[in-house]
Design an enzyme around this catalytic site. Structure first.
Site, mmCIF file in Angstrom:
data_model
loop_
_atom_site.group_PDB
_atom_site.id
_atom_site.type_symbol
_atom_site.label_atom_id
_atom_site.label_comp_id
_atom_site.label_asym_id
_atom_site.label_seq_id
_atom_site.Cartn_x
_atom_site.Cartn_y
_atom_site.Cartn_z
ATOM 1 N N GLU A 90 -6.006 -0.669 -6.137
ATOM 2 C CA GLU A 90 -5.551 -1.832 -6.222
ATOM 3 C C GLU A 90 -6.287 -3.052 -5.894
ATOM 4 O O GLU A 90 -6.118 -4.022 -6.855
ATOM 5 C CB GLU A 90 -4.287 -1.959 -5.144
ATOM 6 C CG GLU A 90 -3.226 -1.023 -5.128
ATOM 7 C CD GLU A 90 -2.016 -1.067 -4.160
ATOM 8 O OE1 GLU A 90 -0.944 -0.581 -4.369
ATOM 9 O OE2 GLU A 90 -2.221 -1.413 -3.071
ATOM 10 N N GLY A 100 -1.669 -7.087 4.137
ATOM 11 C CA GLY A 100 -1.808 -8.193 3.351
ATOM 12 C C GLY A 100 -3.479 -7.903 2.491
ATOM 13 O O GLY A 100 -4.060 -8.872 2.447
ATOM 14 N N HIS A 129 2.868 -1.651 -7.563
ATOM 15 C CA HIS A 129 3.454 -0.472 -7.002
ATOM 16 C C HIS A 129 2.462 0.635 -6.619
ATOM 17 O O HIS A 129 1.602 1.016 -7.813
ATOM 18 C CB HIS A 129 4.776 -0.223 -7.883
ATOM 19 C CG HIS A 129 5.273 0.933 -7.228
ATOM 20 N ND1 HIS A 129 6.423 0.736 -6.176
ATOM 21 C CD2 HIS A 129 5.631 2.371 -7.493
ATOM 22 C CE1 HIS A 129 6.964 2.040 -5.866
ATOM 23 N NE2 HIS A 129 6.394 2.660 -6.391
ATOM 24 N N ASP A 160 11.154 -2.122 -9.001
ATOM 25 C CA ASP A 160 9.969 -1.448 -9.303
ATOM 26 C C ASP A 160 10.190 -1.050 -10.873
ATOM 27 O O ASP A 160 10.204 -0.002 -11.382
ATOM 28 C CB ASP A 160 9.571 -0.031 -8.710
ATOM 29 C CG ASP A 160 9.257 -0.358 -7.162
ATOM 30 O OD1 ASP A 160 8.585 -1.485 -6.828
ATOM 31 O OD2 ASP A 160 9.841 0.441 -6.379
HETATM 32 C C1 GAR Z 1 0.652 -1.710 -1.384
HETATM 33 O O1 GAR Z 1 -0.094 -0.334 -1.355
HETATM 34 C C2 GAR Z 1 1.541 -1.963 -2.555
HETATM 35 O O2 GAR Z 1 1.390 -1.348 -3.823
HETATM 36 C C3 GAR Z 1 2.662 -1.635 -1.902
HETATM 37 O O3 GAR Z 1 2.538 -2.013 -0.730
HETATM 38 C C4 GAR Z 1 1.142 -2.075 -0.290
HETATM 39 C C5 GAR Z 1 0.976 -3.345 0.412
HETATM 40 O O4 GAR Z 1 -0.320 -2.967 1.016
HETATM 41 N N1 GAR Z 1 3.863 -2.045 -2.544
HETATM 42 C C6 GAR Z 1 5.276 -1.500 -2.661
HETATM 43 O O5 GAR Z 1 5.118 -0.292 -2.141
HETATM 44 C C7 GAR Z 1 6.233 -2.092 -3.545
HETATM 45 N N2 GAR Z 1 6.994 -0.948 -4.022
HETATM 46 P P1 GAR Z 1 -1.190 -4.349 1.583
HETATM 47 O O6 GAR Z 1 -0.250 -5.084 2.613
HETATM 48 O O7 GAR Z 1 -2.435 -3.672 2.151
HETATM 49 O O8 GAR Z 1 -1.503 -5.257 0.425
#
Ligand code: GAR
Length: 310
Positions: free
Chosen positions: A290, A128, A220, A261
């Site tokens: 991100e 998260g 993504h 996606d």
């Molecule tokens: C993020 O890097 C997001 O882009 C990815 O999961 C991670 C969550 O990180 N999402 C995917 O791969 C969706 N296909 P976080 O829990 O540190 O926010």
């Protein structure tokens, strides 16, 4: 059968064994104490049976919790009993059944409480870090509020993040979720206007996508349409990017449609993939992108929807 329990409770074989042992010992203790209590009650026949069943039903949860402490399973059983209580409350209120620990009354705001025009729900399965950035970004926002954090994993770090911000959490149950419509009435009742997927790893059922047209956004960790789809998440994406010898990767923020996606792109940002990059080092660069862009892009997308609707 054991496999099914492991999947349902998300535990390994060793923990499942201890859980079943705890149930058995809790049951034995309930029987012993129940009989002692019944010896003190001077009744016979059917009245005895009815009172015995009531006593057993009342003390069973207590005994299981007591036994779970020395067995090291207190947290599991506390959550387990909370889920049973939650299911019961939901059935009474005709709400979808969920293993969430919050009671519906803490989730559903009264109409007068809805002070901001847009209530945002974050769906996440992992630690998260993106969810945290979004919560920080909207903490004092005049129009947008993170109203709910939804996860499919009881141990997801994002639930602790939500706690830090005092945001209610909601744990969804697989069967209910993939039934499609189950949670929509609840989200409507809570007043969820917009959904952000911040590392949520289940495919969104078509009915839920349809309930939030252009109001559900995903992030993504790659430049879609490449390196997306089922199984492409987190580290697997970065491994594939490096294995393919890409010179560039990045992030894609897009509206959610019925495919993994896939929906229309709102924003992309790039970073170089350098010689010597590992999946971990690339993940670090992607996370920076991100965190820098996701909250702002979400805000802009929501505000532009607000403008369109007025
Ligand atoms: C993020 O890097 C997001 O882009 C990815 O999961 C991670 C969550 O990180 N999402 C995917 O791969 C969706 N296909 P976080 O829990 O540190 O926010």
């Amino acid at each position: 059968m054991f496999q099914k329990f492991q999947e349902k409770w998300k535990v390994g074989p060793a923990q499942l064994f201890i859980i079943l042992l705890t149930f058995a010992l809790g049951g034995t203790l309930t029987g012993m104490i129940g009989r002692r209590i019944m010896n003190l009650i001077p009744v016979d026949g059917i009245v005895w049976v009815i009172i015995y069943i009531m006593v057993m039903t009342l003390i069973w949860p207590l005994m299981v919790i007591v036994v779970s402490i020395p067995m090291g399973q207190f947290v599991f059983f506390r959550n387990y009993l909370a889920r049973i209580a939650d299911r019961f409350t939901r059935k009474q209120n005709n709400l979808p059944v969920s293993p969430n620990l919050n009671s519906p009354s803490t989730l559903v705001p009264s109409s007068t409480e809805k002070s901001s025009p847009v209530n945002l729900a974050i769906f996440a399965s992992g630690t998260g870090t993106n969810a945290r950035k979004i919560m920080e970004h909207f903490a004092n926002h005049p129009y947008i509020k993170v109203a709910l954090v939804i996860s499919n994993k009881p141990a997801a770090g994002v639930l602790d993040v939500a706690k830090d911000f005092g945001i209610p959490t909601f744990l969804i149950e697989k069967e209910e979720f993939f039934r499609g419509h189950s949670y929509i009435p609840l989200f409507r009742e809570i007043g969820i206007d917009f959904i952000v997927l911040a590392g949520f790893l289940w495919k969104i059922p078509p009915a839920l996508v349809a309930a939030y047209p252009s109001r559900m956004i995903n992030i993504h960790p790659a430049l879609l349409p490449k390196y997306g789809g089922k199984g492409m998440y987190g580290r697997f994406v970065h491994e594939a990017v490096i294995a393919a010898g890409e010179k560039e990767s990045g992030i894609t923020i897009h509206f959610v449609d019925e495919q993994y996606d896939h929906g229309s792109t709102i924003y992309q940002a790039t970073c170089p993939v350098e010689a010597g990059d590992t999946p971990d080092s690339l993940a670090g660069k992607i996370h920076l992108l991100e965190h820098e862009h996701f909250p702002r892009v979400v805000e802009e997308a929501i505000l532009s929807q607000l403008v369109k609707n007025h």
